[in-house]
Design a protein around this motif. Structure first.
Motif, PDB file in Angstrom:
ATOM      1  N   THR A 211      48.607  52.257  27.227  1.00 28.78           N
ATOM      2  CA  THR A 211      46.944  52.310  27.570  1.00 28.78           C
ATOM      3  C   THR A 211      46.716  52.011  28.923  1.00 28.78           C
ATOM      4  O   THR A 211      47.495  51.421  29.787  1.00 28.78           O
ATOM      5  CB  THR A 211      46.292  51.456  26.648  1.00 28.78           C
ATOM      6  OG1 THR A 211      46.742  50.055  27.105  1.00 28.78           O
ATOM      7  CG2 THR A 211      46.842  51.284  25.211  1.00 28.78           C
ATOM      8  N   GLY A 212      45.681  52.624  29.411  1.00 32.02           N
ATOM      9  CA  GLY A 212      44.986  52.767  30.715  1.00 32.02           C
ATOM     10  C   GLY A 212      43.570  52.921  30.773  1.00 32.02           C
ATOM     11  O   GLY A 212      42.953  53.317  29.878  1.00 32.02           O
ATOM     12  N   SER A 213      42.861  52.828  31.892  1.00 27.62           N
ATOM     13  CA  SER A 213      41.556  52.930  32.019  1.00 27.62           C
ATOM     14  C   SER A 213      41.262  53.163  33.620  1.00 27.62           C
ATOM     15  O   SER A 213      42.210  52.950  34.413  1.00 27.62           O
ATOM     16  CB  SER A 213      40.908  51.689  31.740  1.00 27.62           C
ATOM     17  OG  SER A 213      39.296  51.725  31.979  1.00 27.62           O
ATOM     18  N   PHE A 214      40.140  53.742  33.955  1.00 30.74           N
ATOM     19  CA  PHE A 214      39.682  53.532  35.237  1.00 30.74           C
ATOM     20  C   PHE A 214      38.485  52.651  35.596  1.00 30.74           C
ATOM     21  O   PHE A 214      37.847  52.895  36.666  1.00 30.74           O
ATOM     22  CB  PHE A 214      39.104  55.053  35.594  1.00 30.74           C
ATOM     23  CG  PHE A 214      40.124  56.400  35.243  1.00 30.74           C
ATOM     24  CD1 PHE A 214      41.196  56.178  36.341  1.00 30.74           C
ATOM     25  CD2 PHE A 214      40.277  56.850  34.040  1.00 30.74           C
ATOM     26  CE1 PHE A 214      42.181  57.323  35.904  1.00 30.74           C
ATOM     27  CE2 PHE A 214      41.524  57.733  33.797  1.00 30.74           C
ATOM     28  CZ  PHE A 214      42.205  57.987  34.640  1.00 30.74           C
ATOM     29  N   SER A 215      38.165  51.665  34.820  1.00 32.46           N
ATOM     30  CA  SER A 215      37.070  50.847  35.021  1.00 32.46           C
ATOM     31  C   SER A 215      37.259  49.874  36.368  1.00 32.46           C
ATOM     32  O   SER A 215      36.440  49.579  36.838  1.00 32.46           O
ATOM     33  CB  SER A 215      36.954  49.925  33.852  1.00 32.46           C
ATOM     34  OG  SER A 215      38.096  49.211  33.626  1.00 32.46           O
ATOM     35  N   LYS A 216      38.557  49.594  36.643  1.00 30.61           N
ATOM     36  CA  LYS A 216      38.798  48.877  37.664  1.00 30.61           C
ATOM     37  C   LYS A 216      38.813  49.590  39.264  1.00 30.61           C
ATOM     38  O   LYS A 216      38.654  48.809  40.259  1.00 30.61           O
ATOM     39  CB  LYS A 216      40.144  47.998  37.551  1.00 30.61           C
ATOM     40  CG  LYS A 216      40.418  47.431  36.282  1.00 30.61           C
ATOM     41  CD  LYS A 216      39.291  46.124  36.149  1.00 30.61           C
ATOM     42  CE  LYS A 216      39.694  45.603  34.779  1.00 30.61           C
ATOM     43  NZ  LYS A 216      38.351  44.446  34.314  1.00 30.61           N
ATOM     44  N   THR A 217      39.060  50.792  39.110  1.00 30.41           N
ATOM     45  CA  THR A 217      39.002  51.583  40.326  1.00 30.41           C
ATOM     46  C   THR A 217      38.010  52.498  40.520  1.00 30.41           C
ATOM     47  O   THR A 217      37.784  52.841  41.688  1.00 30.41           O
ATOM     48  CB  THR A 217      40.712  52.177  40.589  1.00 30.41           C
ATOM     49  OG1 THR A 217      40.617  52.975  39.458  1.00 30.41           O
ATOM     50  CG2 THR A 217      41.685  51.197  40.377  1.00 30.41           C
ATOM     51  N   LEU A 218      37.460  52.988  39.582  1.00 29.06           N
ATOM     52  CA  LEU A 218      36.431  54.162  39.494  1.00 29.06           C
ATOM     53  C   LEU A 218      34.867  53.574  39.315  1.00 29.06           C
ATOM     54  O   LEU A 218      34.226  53.311  40.138  1.00 29.06           O
ATOM     55  CB  LEU A 218      36.667  55.393  38.855  1.00 29.06           C
ATOM     56  CG  LEU A 218      37.625  56.349  39.556  1.00 29.06           C
ATOM     57  CD1 LEU A 218      37.931  57.292  38.770  1.00 29.06           C
ATOM     58  CD2 LEU A 218      36.970  56.886  41.008  1.00 29.06           C
ATOM     59  N   SER A 219      34.833  53.237  37.993  1.00 21.48           N
ATOM     60  CA  SER A 219      33.537  52.589  37.408  1.00 21.48           C
ATOM     61  C   SER A 219      33.796  51.893  36.065  1.00 21.48           C
ATOM     62  O   SER A 219      34.209  52.475  35.178  1.00 21.48           O
ATOM     63  CB  SER A 219      32.559  53.914  37.361  1.00 21.48           C
ATOM     64  OG  SER A 219      31.360  53.368  36.725  1.00 21.48           O
ATOM     65  N   GLY A 220      33.299  50.693  36.043  1.00 21.07           N
ATOM     66  CA  GLY A 220      33.400  50.175  34.568  1.00 21.07           C
ATOM     67  C   GLY A 220      32.024  50.670  33.924  1.00 21.07           C
ATOM     68  O   GLY A 220      32.289  50.616  32.602  1.00 21.07           O
ATOM     69  N   ASN A 221      31.147  51.467  34.337  1.00 18.21           N
ATOM     70  CA  ASN A 221      30.031  51.723  33.857  1.00 18.21           C
ATOM     71  C   ASN A 221      30.409  52.896  32.977  1.00 18.21           C
ATOM     72  O   ASN A 221      29.615  53.250  32.053  1.00 18.21           O
ATOM     73  CB  ASN A 221      28.761  51.888  34.802  1.00 18.21           C
ATOM     74  CG  ASN A 221      27.416  51.815  34.164  1.00 18.21           C
ATOM     75  OD1 ASN A 221      27.424  51.439  32.896  1.00 18.21           O
ATOM     76  ND2 ASN A 221      26.523  52.088  34.861  1.00 18.21           N
TER      77      ASN A 221
END
Length: 487
Positions: free
Chosen positions: A312-322
């Protein structure tokens, strides 16, 4: 009469001027509940604006709850409950210092607030201008579908891009093995919905990701903590636990572990996968900070190739948490089943956000942003370590990079009281107990290096330790320690 002033020469649009002027009259109680506003045609003629401008302003005030529209009669000031009085900084901290408390505290921002225990980078470190440029470019694209549902598995071009990115870290996955989600929290929730039922046993890192623990408790499962070492989960302890328990899943962080900042060693990774095969459980690997990791970091999914690992992964920490875009990658058959769970529980994810993330990943600047962030994190970590050493706290273990320092307070068994007292000074600390599966006492604190360079934080910690408050629960003196110089 309404008696407001409008000016077409101001940079503020006329609609906004009307909305704000009427809101002010309502807030000042000049316009009381039930009062009728001028009809649209009369308002337009009186103030020299178009009827369309008045309609838009009135409609916006209705949407905001300030006006009510009565068919055939007009617009009236709505009756609204008086807002609850704002909580004083000291009020909220009387609640239990637990994971929910920490989440609420991190959601409250302000110029005088130090989010030393936060999980995200400072907003000014990220590329807000780049996000806005991509958003503007997105609105000009012909394939934009602003009023349609997204596809159940997620925006296909973004899944194809993730296939390329996963290959770069040694994970072979087709686009069909990737499911896009509303952030990493929904990815983990989908896995829980599919695999777990009340009474099941689940293994988690100890210490580990506190918000996951709260979510797992909603499913009525039994959490069993696997002690965390600088090399990753303690494989000897894991083996002993498996002699007593039959877990369905093991949730773990391999890279830039939250909260300790350490990375999984290849030897530990190999042994964990051996035990997963022998005892027939799946491993859920959370790699939310992976884009900030060193290039040689070891991931379970790259060794296992998604046989027993759900990545699992995400872009909330580097691009946008919104934007709330995350993903999971797994076996093809499992990707199909988990997509079904997503359809039943959420229908689809937000394709607009997925398209925007795709635009940001393919435009080019993302890799440069990551390099800048890694450089800032190295510098901030050095400053944080020096500050903690000056006040008598010890990093244990030494972080391998990333956002966090896991620091031990010598002689202390529970840092919750320190967090409670810090909150009274508008400082949000993350006590070690919230990172333990059962909320057990802990003498550790998690520090976010992006927010730990404030002299007020150092002064507070120095006063607290000098006064011995962490041992006896007393008050923190407010002027017994000279101002500390930022490192």
């Amino acid at each position: 009469m309404l008696q407001i002033t409008l000016s077409p020469d101001l940079p503020t649009p006329l609609v906004d001027q009307i909305v704000q002027a009427i809101r002010n009259r309502i807030d000042d109680r000049v316009l009381r509940p039930g009062a009728r506003l001028p009809p649209i045609r009369q308002f337009a003629e009186q103030y020299g604006v178009s009827r369309f401008t008045v309609v838009e302003a009135y409609d916006r005030l209705v949407a905001l709850g300030h006006l009510q529209s009565r068919r055939g009669s007009g617009f009236y000031v709505a009756s609204r409950a008086l807002p609850a009085p704002s909580a004083r900084p000291g009020d909220v901290i009387e609640r239990a210092i637990d994971a929910t408390w920490l989440m609420r505290e991190m959601a409250v921002d302000g110029p005088d607030r130090i989010l030393a225990g936060a999980g995200s980078l400072p907003a000014e470190w990220l590329d807000e201008a780049g996000v806005l440029r991509a958003l503007r470019a997105l609105t000009r694209r012909k394939d934009l579908r602003p009023v349609s549902y997204g596809s159940p598995q997620g925006y296909a071009p973004l899944r194809a891009q993730l296939q390329v990115r996963l290959a770069e870290i040694g994970i072979g996955a087709t686009a069909g093995q990737i499911v896009l989600t509303y952030g990493i929290h929904q990815a983990l929730d989908i896995v829980c919905r599919y695999f777990l039922k009340p009474g099941d046993c689940v293994l988690v890192d100890d210490p580990g990701y506190w918000n996951l623990f709260g979510n797992l408790r909603l499913y009525g499962v039994a959490l069993v903590g696997v002690p965390r070492t600088p090399e990753g989960p303690d494989v000897r302890a894991l083996e002993a636990l498996l002699a007593e328990h039959q877990p369905r899943l093991f949730f773990t962080h391999s890279v830039l572990h939250n909260p300790t900042g350490c990375n999984l060693s290849p030897a530990n990774a190999f042994r964990i996968l051996q035990l997963a095969e022998k005892h027939d459980f799946m491993v859920v690997e959370d790699d939310i900070y992976g884009d900030l990791a060193p290039n040689a970091a070891t991931r379970l999914a790259s060794l296992d190739q998604l046989s027993r690992v759900i990545y699992t992964g995400s872009f909330s920490k580097t691009l946008s948490g919104n934007l709330r875009v995350g993903f999971l990658a797994c076996r093809p058959d499992l990707a199909h089943l988990l997509t079904d769970v997503k359809i039943v529980s959420m229908m689809s994810s937000a394709e607009l956000s997925e398209q925007l993330i795709h635009q940001l990943l393919t435009d080019g600047p993302y890799r440069k942003l990551l390099e800048r962030l890694k450089g800032r994190l190295v510098e901030a970590t050095g400053r944080s370590l020096r500050m903690l050493e000056r006040v008598g706290l010890q990093a244990d273990p030494e972080p391998a990079g990333g956002v966090f320092v896991w620091a031990r307070i010598p002689g202390l068994t529970d840092s919750s009281e320190l967090a409670r007292l810090a909150a009274r000074e508008n400082i949000v600390l993350a006590p070690g107990s919230v990172f333990r599966p059962q909320g057990q006492p802990s003498g550790y604190l998690r520090f976010n290096v992006g927010f730990s360079d404030d002299p007020r934080l150092e002064r507070f910690l120095a006063r607290a330790l000098d006064a011995g408050l962490t041992a006896n629960g007393g008050e923190v003196p407010t002027q017994s320690h000279p101002p500390a110089q930022p490192g």
